[in-house]
Motif scaffolding. Structure first.
Motif, PDB file in Angstrom:
ATOM      1  N   GLY A  20      16.516  18.183 -13.993  1.00 21.18           N
ATOM      2  CA  GLY A  20      15.508  17.437 -13.242  1.00 21.18           C
ATOM      3  C   GLY A  20      15.961  17.232 -11.813  1.00 21.18           C
ATOM      4  N   ASP A  21      16.076  15.969 -11.399  1.00 22.82           N
ATOM      5  CA  ASP A  21      16.445  15.691 -10.007  1.00 22.82           C
ATOM      6  C   ASP A  21      17.948  15.497  -9.826  1.00 22.82           C
ATOM      7  OD1 ASP A  21      16.774  13.238 -11.190  1.00 22.82           O
ATOM      8  OD2 ASP A  21      15.362  12.173  -9.910  1.00 22.82           O
ATOM      9  N   ASP A  22      18.744  15.881 -10.837  1.00 24.51           N
ATOM     10  CA  ASP A  22      20.190  15.709 -10.728  1.00 24.51           C
ATOM     11  C   ASP A  22      20.896  17.024 -10.477  1.00 24.51           C
ATOM     12  OD1 ASP A  22      20.684  12.796 -11.421  1.00 24.51           O
ATOM     13  OD2 ASP A  22      19.325  13.452 -13.011  1.00 24.51           O
ATOM     14  N   LEU A  23      21.729  17.029  -9.443  1.00 27.15           N
ATOM     15  CA  LEU A  23      22.524  18.199  -9.090  1.00 27.15           C
ATOM     16  C   LEU A  23      23.773  18.208  -9.967  1.00 27.15           C
ATOM     17  CD1 LEU A  23      22.960  20.579  -7.119  1.00 27.15           C
ATOM     18  CD2 LEU A  23      23.909  18.944  -5.486  1.00 27.15           C
TER      19      LEU A  23
ATOM     20  N   ALA B  39      21.064  15.535 -19.159  1.00 31.48           N
ATOM     21  CA  ALA B  39      19.773  14.883 -19.384  1.00 31.48           C
ATOM     22  C   ALA B  39      19.275  14.239 -18.107  1.00 31.48           C
ATOM     23  CB  ALA B  39      19.904  13.845 -20.490  1.00 31.48           C
ATOM     24  N   ASP B  40      17.963  14.160 -17.980  1.00 29.84           N
ATOM     25  CA  ASP B  40      17.368  13.463 -16.831  1.00 29.84           C
ATOM     26  C   ASP B  40      16.424  12.381 -17.327  1.00 29.84           C
ATOM     27  OD1 ASP B  40      16.908  12.885 -14.135  1.00 29.84           O
ATOM     28  OD2 ASP B  40      15.138  14.179 -14.067  1.00 29.84           O
ATOM     29  N   LYS B  41      16.375  11.275 -16.570  1.00 30.44           N
ATOM     30  CA  LYS B  41      15.520  10.109 -16.846  1.00 30.44           C
ATOM     31  C   LYS B  41      15.924   9.391 -18.133  1.00 30.44           C
ATOM     32  CE  LYS B  41      12.928  10.953 -13.192  1.00 30.44           C
ATOM     33  NZ  LYS B  41      13.900  11.857 -12.494  1.00 30.44           N
ATOM     34  N   THR B  42      17.231   9.304 -18.340  1.00 32.68           N
ATOM     35  CA  THR B  42      17.726   8.483 -19.446  1.00 32.68           C
ATOM     36  C   THR B  42      19.146   8.012 -19.144  1.00 32.68           C
ATOM     37  OG1 THR B  42      17.976   8.273 -21.829  1.00 32.68           O
ATOM     38  CG2 THR B  42      18.451  10.444 -20.894  1.00 32.68           C
TER      39      THR B  42
ATOM     40  N   ASP C  92      21.113   6.468 -14.924  1.00 36.65           N
ATOM     41  CA  ASP C  92      22.452   7.032 -15.044  1.00 36.65           C
ATOM     42  C   ASP C  92      22.383   8.294 -15.882  1.00 36.65           C
ATOM     43  OD1 ASP C  92      23.123   4.282 -14.168  1.00 36.65           O
ATOM     44  OD2 ASP C  92      22.391   3.887 -16.186  1.00 36.65           O
ATOM     45  N   ASP C  93      21.488   9.175 -15.477  1.00 36.22           N
ATOM     46  CA  ASP C  93      21.226  10.403 -16.213  1.00 36.22           C
ATOM     47  C   ASP C  93      22.537  11.048 -16.652  1.00 36.22           C
ATOM     48  OD1 ASP C  93      18.546   9.834 -15.574  1.00 36.22           O
ATOM     49  OD2 ASP C  93      18.833  10.790 -13.634  1.00 36.22           O
ATOM     50  N   PRO C  94      22.772  11.143 -17.969  1.00 33.47           N
ATOM     51  CA  PRO C  94      24.115  11.473 -18.453  1.00 33.47           C
ATOM     52  C   PRO C  94      24.355  12.961 -18.686  1.00 33.47           C
ATOM     53  CG  PRO C  94      22.745  10.808 -20.287  1.00 33.47           C
ATOM     54  CD  PRO C  94      21.854  10.795 -19.076  1.00 33.47           C
TER      55      PRO C  94
HETATM   56 MG    MG Z   1      17.669  11.994 -12.470  1.00 32.58          MG
END
Ligand code: MG
Ligand code: F6R
Ligand code: MG
Length: 383
Positions: free
Chosen positions: A51-54, A130-133, A232-234
């Motif tokens: 998602g939005d995490d690099l 994961a994103d948004k969790t 804190d998308d893990p």
């Molecule tokens: Mg994210």
């Protein structure tokens, strides 16, 4: 010689709100890592997005918590942030909570999962992102992978798994950890990790020889910053095969899109949808929360791969179920249990509302005096 796998991630800004990482920021981070590879700081790397995490997936021979490797990740995020700012990406630099690097990236905003091991002749690993969790979202899958014989056949029929595993459980509020053994202590284990907002499975070891089997990033941004600054998308690294659960056993729990905390404004429960890289982005209600799984072989410190493991019709049904659950739970709007409980809300106007209404609350004769002290808007505290 030991090899270390370091997965370090940050949301440094994204395209179309919090939808996905922009390819130019991936490129900027890749350039920094390529240069470091040339200089021998790391052995190999793969840069991607959840998602939005690099996401920086790196291998090296320097062990966990290595200042040089952490500084490298920090520099990659800083360079990517510059590009994000130039492009006017949304929330550019969001997860970089400090201006200065001080030897370790933990506590500065980015999420970190690292493990060090002596490579087996063939070393398959799966990196989940994961994103948004939140980090506790991996509690349920980890329990199934390493403690539930209905998920992992090997626990029953493979002598190398039959002894079971040790779970290191972190209390993220107290900064303390406890080790619990499966199968002997599974009821105590479940009593804790069933509260994923507080108790997070940080590591799993094979009991027979304490070989590291899994590690999860456990940073909680709001606990670092004292306010909401993003979920804190893990990320999680799991070793698989020959003495560990098979790749298929590691993926199996994700066929059930369980409810996790996160989604819109980090404040809602929703199903965790397993997706391939092409769907590693969010849309509906800034979600639903997603997870990707990349498989690699690690050989002489080199990352071979990836295999995009959820990009498979075998997970279509999980995705369909996740859509149905999303439809169902969304209809609760601002009501719990879709919206998180007051103690877990990331964005909240509730204290302000209560303050404004304070003088309008009038005493009511209820016929009894409540014995439990309870401050409205906060977790019920029995004392
Ligand atoms: Mg994210
Ligand atoms: C959740 C997330 C998004 C934002 C939402 C509002 O982790 O990142 O759901 O919380 O898009 O964002 P702002 O407050 O920046 O408008
Ligand atoms: Mg974002």
């Amino acid at each position: 010689r030991t090899t270390t796998v370091s997965v370090i991630k940050a949301d440094i800004g994204s395209l179309a709100g919090h939808h996905r990482v922009h390819p130019d920021t991936i490129l900027a981070a890749s350039r920094v890592l390529a240069e470091a590879k040339r200089k021998g700081v790391i052995k190999s790397f793969y840069v991607t997005n959840a998602g939005d995490d690099l996401q920086l997936i790196m291998t090296h021979f320097k062990g966990v918590d290595n200042p040089e490797v952490h500084e490298l990740a920090w520099t990659a995020f800083r360079e990517a942030t510059k590009v994000a700012k130039d492009l006017g990406l949304y929330a550019a630099g969001q997860d970089l909570l400090s201006d200065a690097f001080s030897g370790n990236i933990r506590g500065l905003g980015p999420g970190v999962a690292e493990m060090e091991f002596v490579e087996r002749p063939s070393e398959p690993i799966v990196v989940f992102m994961a994103d948004k969790t939140e980090p506790g979202a991996f509690n349920l899958p980890l329990y199934k992978i390493f403690a539930d014989p209905f998920n992992t056949a090997g626990l029953v029929i493979d002598p190398r798994l039959h002894d079971g595993f040790i779970f290191e459980v972190l209390d993220v509020f107290e900064g303390k950890a406890v080790e619990l053994r499966a199968p002997e202590e599974i009821y105590d284990l479940l009593a804790l990790i069933g509260t994923p907002s507080r108790y997070v499975v940080k590591r799993v070891y094979r009991k027979s020889d304490r070989e590291i089997a899994a590690v999860v990033s456990s940073e909680r941004l709001s606990l670092i910053a004292g306010r909401y600054v993003g979920k804190d998308d893990p990320v999680m690294i799991v070793r698989a095969q020959s003495g560990f659960p098979a790749v298929g056993e590691v993926l199996e729990p994700f066929a059930f899109p369980h409810l996790v905390a996160g989604w819109m404004r980090g404040s809602h429960h929703g199903p965790l949808m397993p997706v391939g890289l092409k769907d590693s982005k969010v849309s509906r209600f800034d979600g639903p929360p997603r997870v990707i799984a990349l498989g690699f072989q690690v050989k002489n410190g080199e990352l071979i791969g990836p295999a995009d493991l959820f990009d498979d019709p075998a997970f279509d049904e999980a995705r369909r179920q996740a859509q149905m659950i999303a439809d169902y739970i969304r209809r609760h709007g601002p009501f719990m249990p879709h919206r998180l409980g007051p103690e877990e809300m990331e964005y909240t106007t509730l204290p302000e509302v209560l303050k404004r209404l304070k003088d309008r609350f009038k005493p009511v004769e209820m016929g009894y005096k409540p014995k439990v002290k309870h401050e409205a808007g906060e977790a019920a505290d029995v004392d």
